[in-house]
Design an enzyme around this catalytic site. Structure first.
Site, PDB file in Angstrom:
ATOM      1  CG  HIS A  78      -1.971   0.970   1.301  1.00  0.00           C
ATOM      2  ND1 HIS A  78      -3.204   0.691   1.841  1.00  0.00           N
ATOM      3  CD2 HIS A  78      -2.029   2.255   0.890  1.00  0.00           C
ATOM      4  CE1 HIS A  78      -3.979   1.762   1.769  1.00  0.00           C
ATOM      5  NE2 HIS A  78      -3.281   2.733   1.192  1.00  0.00           N
TER       6      HIS A  78
ATOM      7  CG  HIS B 245      -1.142   6.757  -1.384  1.00  0.00           C
ATOM      8  ND1 HIS B 245      -2.286   6.593  -2.139  1.00  0.00           N
ATOM      9  CD2 HIS B 245      -1.404   6.219  -0.174  1.00  0.00           C
ATOM     10  CE1 HIS B 245      -3.213   5.989  -1.396  1.00  0.00           C
ATOM     11  NE2 HIS B 245      -2.713   5.756  -0.198  1.00  0.00           N
ATOM     12  CG  LEU B 246       4.591   5.202  -5.934  1.00  0.00           C
ATOM     13  CD1 LEU B 246       4.927   4.264  -7.083  1.00  0.00           C
ATOM     14  CD2 LEU B 246       5.840   5.482  -5.097  1.00  0.00           C
ATOM     15  NE  ARG B 247       0.191  11.856  -2.516  1.00  0.00           N
ATOM     16  CZ  ARG B 247      -0.761  11.149  -1.897  1.00  0.00           C
ATOM     17  NH1 ARG B 247      -1.553  10.347  -2.573  1.00  0.00           N
ATOM     18  NH2 ARG B 247      -0.935  11.274  -0.606  1.00  0.00           N
TER      19      ARG B 247
ATOM     20  CG  ASP C  98      -6.189   3.469  -0.151  1.00  0.00           C
ATOM     21  OD1 ASP C  98      -6.732   3.132   0.905  1.00  0.00           O
ATOM     22  OD2 ASP C  98      -5.226   4.253  -0.209  1.00  0.00           O
TER      23      ASP C  98
ATOM     24  CG  HIS D  26      -5.609   1.889   5.723  1.00  0.00           C
ATOM     25  ND1 HIS D  26      -6.973   1.862   5.781  1.00  0.00           N
ATOM     26  CD2 HIS D  26      -5.289   2.614   4.619  1.00  0.00           C
ATOM     27  CE1 HIS D  26      -7.447   2.535   4.760  1.00  0.00           C
ATOM     28  NE2 HIS D  26      -6.456   2.999   4.037  1.00  0.00           N
TER      29      HIS D  26
ATOM     30  CG  ASP E  67      -2.125   4.813   3.826  1.00  0.00           C
ATOM     31  OD1 ASP E  67      -2.118   5.105   2.616  1.00  0.00           O
ATOM     32  OD2 ASP E  67      -3.057   5.131   4.587  1.00  0.00           O
TER      33      ASP E  67
ATOM     34  CG  HIS F 285      -0.562  14.891   1.661  1.00  0.00           C
ATOM     35  ND1 HIS F 285      -1.415  14.942   0.575  1.00  0.00           N
ATOM     36  CD2 HIS F 285      -0.965  13.839   2.408  1.00  0.00           C
ATOM     37  CE1 HIS F 285      -2.303  13.967   0.676  1.00  0.00           C
ATOM     38  NE2 HIS F 285      -2.060  13.272   1.771  1.00  0.00           N
TER      39      HIS F 285
HETATM   40  O1  DOR Z   1      -4.575   9.328   5.024  1.00  0.00           O
HETATM   41  C1  DOR Z   1      -4.672   8.837   3.913  1.00  0.00           C
HETATM   42  N1  DOR Z   1      -4.043   9.383   2.851  1.00  0.00           N
HETATM   43  N2  DOR Z   1      -5.418   7.766   3.747  1.00  0.00           N
HETATM   44  C2  DOR Z   1      -5.693   7.279   2.527  1.00  0.00           C
HETATM   45  O2  DOR Z   1      -6.365   6.295   2.430  1.00  0.00           O
HETATM   46  C3  DOR Z   1      -5.205   7.958   1.316  1.00  0.00           C
HETATM   47  C4  DOR Z   1      -3.996   8.711   1.605  1.00  0.00           C
HETATM   48  C5  DOR Z   1      -3.603   9.667   0.518  1.00  0.00           C
HETATM   49  O3  DOR Z   1      -3.658   9.322  -0.658  1.00  0.00           O
HETATM   50  O4  DOR Z   1      -3.174  10.778   0.860  1.00  0.00           O
HETATM   51 ZN    ZN Z   2      -6.610   4.116   2.456  1.00  0.00          ZN
END
Ligand code: DOR
Ligand code: ZN
Length: 421
Positions: free
Chosen positions: A54, A56-58, A146, A227, A300, A304
């Site tokens: 899990h 997130h590569l953005r 997700d 999660h 996860d 950001h």
């Molecule tokens: O806190 C989170 N951020 N939960 C998620 O399920 C997605 C993730 C995100 O993509 O920022």
């Molecule tokens: Zn999630």
């Protein structure tokens, strides 16, 4: 090409051995040659390369926060040789073309294997199914909205029916939107009341998992709860497993270590979905991971940009970094206290997540003839986390300033050194 000789390493089961890597594979160390590079691994553990279920590569869409290149470098620094790239990108990974574009970026830029996760619903809107067949044709085997919970039970059933035909897995973000308002931003408890913040009740998570388990049972398809963070969720997964259902679950490092009291600081780095919980829930997920109810650890990893966190708590973007500290947190919370052995760590952080998507070549033992995916671990090393010392493009690191195990000495992916301390 010279090989890589790693002398005197200790395997997860405690045996000591030399390792020799040639052409991406572990070969007989007796075949070492004088041109081969030598690494002294005295006192170090050689674990199979970690697999994150899990991430997130953005990229594409928010390359200011992370890219495939920077995110997979962070993965390598954390000991990971594979990551599952969630679909909440821009554009969303909801078509074959989008999946293939991401695979092409990964071929060019990645420092770890990137396993593309497809969306369940078109645009993550929860209204109609994404092109699951097209995604499957691109090699996708895990499907998830997700970031959002797929609320519509009829769509869930349709997705399960389709995914089952190709032995895929449906991964749910378990948070019932109808049980909290749009400003919900932390765990619902006395602390959220005291701070005047709207909270997510724990039942918003466990009730979705219970419904989904019933749908998985009815359709016979594989279900993965992302999660999980509450004691009740652990109980629901326990119940599903007692029934012999094809259900798996993951827990994140932050839910193993951090508590909702941190929200009192007002620092939006602690805003995440699902939210940080209370000590009783933290203990329950630790116990669930220890006894195998929770199959695996994911990160996860959710980078950001600073401006998306510099907002009032209810409006800030949810999510925190995770790849670089994940193993350190697992050592701190689980291995140190004797709740997981190193063999358990290999199972929870490499073998189980690789089995989830039937990855060939990942989640394999460190042994002659196997693909050379490896993390060398110093179990004694520790340091204060500095959020500036990172490969990530973002700085939303919830462990900044904490003294944590700092185990990763070297990561090897398919025979190639992707990180070296
Ligand atoms: O806190 C989170 N951020 N939960 C998620 O399920 C997605 C993730 C995100 O993509 O920022
Ligand atoms: Zn999630």
């Amino acid at each position: 090409m010279p090989g890589l000789f790693i002398g005197g390493a200790t395997l997860a089961d405690g045996t000591r051995t030399d390792l020799l890597i040639r052409d991406g594979v572990f070969v007989d160390p007796a075949a070492v040659h004088r041109d081969d590079e030598r690494v002294d691994a005295e006192g170090l553990l050689a674990l199979p390369g970690l697999v994150d279920p899990h991430t997130h590569l953005r990229e594409p869409g928010r390359e200011d926060a992370e890219t495939v290149a920077t995110g997979t470098l962070a993965a390598a620094r954390g000991g990971f040789t594979a990551v599952h790239a969630m679909a909440n990108l821009s554009p969303v990974t909801d078509t074959r073309a989008a999946a293939e574009r991401l695979q092409a970026i990964a071929r060019a830029d990645a420092s770890a294997q990137v396993v593309v996760v497809g969306a369940l619903s078109r645009g993550l809107a929860g209204e109609e199914l994404a092109d699951l067949d097209g995604l499957h044709a691109a090699g996708v085997t895990m499907f998830s909205d997700d970031g959002r919970c797929l609320m519509n039970a009829r769509l869930m059933r349709e997705a399960f029916d389709l995914i089952r035909t190709f032995d895929g897995v449906l991964a749910q973000h378990c948070q019932d939107h109808n049980l909290a308002g749009a400003t919900a931003c932390c765990h619902e408890c006395s602390i959220s009341h005291e701070l005047g913040l709207e909270g997510w009740p724990s039942v918003a998570e466990s009730s979705i998992i219970a419904r989904d388990v019933e749908l998985a049972a009815y359709t016979g398809a594989r279900y993965h709860a992302c999660h999980i963070s509450t004691a009740e969720s652990v109980e629901v997964i326990r119940w599903a497993k007692r029934r012999g259902l094809p259900v798996t679950a993951e827990v994140m490092p932050h839910h193993l270590l951090l508590e909702t009291a941190l929200v009192r600081t007002g620092d939006t780095v602690y805003k995440v979905n699902p939210p940080l919980r209370t000590a009783e829930h933290v203990e329950a997920v630790r116990a669930g991971l220890a006894d195998g109810t929770i199959d695996m650890v994911g990160t996860d990893h959710a980078p950001h940009a600073a401006q998306d966190k510099a907002k009032p708590f209810p409006e800030a973007s949810p999510g925190m970094l995770g790849l670089e500290q994940a193993l350190g947190v697992v050592i701190q919370t689980m291995v140190g206290p004797g709740r997981l052995t190193w063999a358990d760590v290999a199972e929870r952080m490499s073998y189980a997540p690789a089995r989830l998507t039937r990855l060939a070549g990942q989640g394999r033992p460190v042994a002659v003839g196997e693909p050379a995916n490896l993390v060398l671990v110093d179990p004694e090393s520790a340091r204060v986390v500095d959020r500036e010392n990172t490969a990530s493009k973002s700085r939303n690191n919830p462990y900044d300033g904490l003294l944590l195990p700092d185990p990763v000495v070297m990561t090897v992916w398919a025979g190639r050194v992707t990180y070296r301390r």
